[in-house]
Design an enzyme around this catalytic site. Sequence first.
Site, PDB file in Angstrom:
ATOM      1  N   LYS A   1       0.828  -1.208   0.000  1.00  0.00           N
ATOM      2  CA  LYS A   1       0.000   0.000   0.000  1.00  0.00           C
ATOM      3  C   LYS A   1       0.862   1.258   0.000  1.00  0.00           C
ATOM      4  O   LYS A   1       0.619   2.180  -0.790  1.00  0.00           O
ATOM      5  CB  LYS A   1      -0.916  -0.030   1.227  1.00  0.00           C
ATOM      6  CG  LYS A   1      -1.810   1.184   1.379  1.00  0.00           C
ATOM      7  CD  LYS A   1      -2.725   1.018   2.588  1.00  0.00           C
ATOM      8  CE  LYS A   1      -1.921   0.890   3.869  1.00  0.00           C
ATOM      9  NZ  LYS A   1      -2.786   0.758   5.055  1.00  0.00           N
TER      10      LYS A   1
ATOM     11  N   GLU B   1      -1.022   8.119  12.209  1.00  0.00           N
ATOM     12  CA  GLU B   1       0.125   7.314  11.781  1.00  0.00           C
ATOM     13  C   GLU B   1       1.010   6.950  12.977  1.00  0.00           C
ATOM     14  O   GLU B   1       1.181   7.747  13.905  1.00  0.00           O
ATOM     15  CB  GLU B   1       0.966   8.094  10.773  1.00  0.00           C
ATOM     16  CG  GLU B   1       0.365   8.195   9.389  1.00  0.00           C
ATOM     17  CD  GLU B   1       0.580   6.938   8.582  1.00  0.00           C
ATOM     18  OE1 GLU B   1       1.675   6.737   8.057  1.00  0.00           O
ATOM     19  OE2 GLU B   1      -0.368   6.136   8.494  1.00  0.00           O
ATOM     20  N   ARG B   2       1.582   5.761  12.927  1.00  0.00           N
ATOM     21  CA  ARG B   2       2.639   5.420  13.878  1.00  0.00           C
ATOM     22  C   ARG B   2       3.879   6.232  13.517  1.00  0.00           C
ATOM     23  O   ARG B   2       4.164   6.452  12.345  1.00  0.00           O
ATOM     24  CB  ARG B   2       2.958   3.926  13.826  1.00  0.00           C
ATOM     25  CG  ARG B   2       1.772   3.045  14.160  1.00  0.00           C
ATOM     26  CD  ARG B   2       2.091   1.574  13.898  1.00  0.00           C
ATOM     27  NE  ARG B   2       0.936   0.736  14.152  1.00  0.00           N
ATOM     28  CZ  ARG B   2      -0.012   0.460  13.257  1.00  0.00           C
ATOM     29  NH1 ARG B   2       0.076   0.979  12.038  1.00  0.00           N
ATOM     30  NH2 ARG B   2      -1.033  -0.317  13.560  1.00  0.00           N
TER      31      ARG B   2
END
Length: 474
Positions: free
Chosen positions: A171, A197-198
């Site tokens: 992705k 997001e991490r």
Amino acid sequence: MESATVEQVTPSMQPASEPIGMIEEVHGPVMDVVCDRLPPLHQALFCALDHEHYTFEVYRHLDERHVRAIALHPTAGLKRGLPVFDSGGPLRIPVTPDCLGRLLDVFGAPLDGGPPLVAGEMRNIIVRPAPLAETVPAEGILESGIKVIDLLCPFVKGDKTGLFGGAGVGKTVLIMEFMHAIVSLHQGVSVFAGVGERIREGHELWHEMQDAGVMPRTLMVFGQMDESPGVRFRVGLSAVAYAEYLRDTLGKTVLLLMDNVFRFVQAGSEISGLLGRMPATVGYQPTLMSEVAELQERIISTRSGDITAVQAVYVPADDMTDPAVSTILSHLDTMVILSRSQAAKGLYPAVDPLLSSSKMMDRSFLGDRHYNVAKEVREHLARYKELEDIIAMLGLEVLSEKDQRIVLRARRLQRYLTQPFYVVAAHTGIKGVSVPLEQTLTDCEAFLRGDYDAFTEEQCYMRGAMTDSGQEAA
């Protein structure tokens, strides 16, 4: 990627001469403020403590003197009785053409260690969509140079595409390749919104895009996973505000990428619970549809330029009937499904050609040639999928001559629709390629006619156009 200090985000929030109230209660990210005068909903309030500024957004009027707000900063250290000031408007961000190449947070403050943006304009992130008189309809296909996308689920200028995929199916690589295509093929710009997001993912993506050479024409806006739900809920609107500014000032194609829209819905659900609202269907917030629409309806084309969106969507428990997924789907024009089974076979990009679809796969929009070629390719691949179990158990020889021919051509088409990408060329050692749609149609027509029946499957795998490499049939 380090969090910005809160001093950086308040150049436009100078304290008024008198506070409008004070903090009465603190419940995690929720603040109850007692006010001398009620600020309007979605007004940005702030207070100062030890030379640091804390920003809140008003979400609810409790009574004639009390408002409930969501903090956009960590609330450690805040206490009752602190004076609260009015910023004079909703949350605003600095906008400037110099934002390209930067990594910013929801306030427009730098996360890349660079200097703060010097802007002549502070733009409200909560604005209405452009008037209908200024919007323009979809004009045509936005070519990406990726064969399987352009052929079977094409992007449409100014429309929205959903990218459904789990971990490890490519992705992020696909998103990076879209950015590269917009920069190289259309001389456009990209805006990436990292919603929840991490920090590891954001750090890796930032450096990979620098290595791929697309960062100078890209803006990244992050609201990280450990931040307040108010930040994760508003970071998408910050990115859209930057995309609108770039569309209107540069007049070019803007690609808006968002990862992950489902985390935006989750943040809205958290805020709804913190405000004390009763949950609705399957525990989601009762305002789900209006919140998603508030974000999606801003992604439009005007006479100045167009914004084309590619949004990653997580599907909980692989249930496409989930209310959040269904609501997001109602705004999308194209659905690209990344399949783990495709990735396991080494077929990258791992787009499932049978599950992926587009509302624009219409003869009147695509034209007779594109529509017919895409239809025949899909029919060949569908027939091959139907016969896979029989082939696995009894072998290819038991099929009729016609089915054998369809299966062999479908396998070659399957491999032809793979493609090496520019953004991972350093890792794979294979030079990336971009294939114009016209060439893809020509090659697929040749496959369907049988012109490449003498080619091995390996000769069709991981290449650009069939005429590029000069390989001869075995």
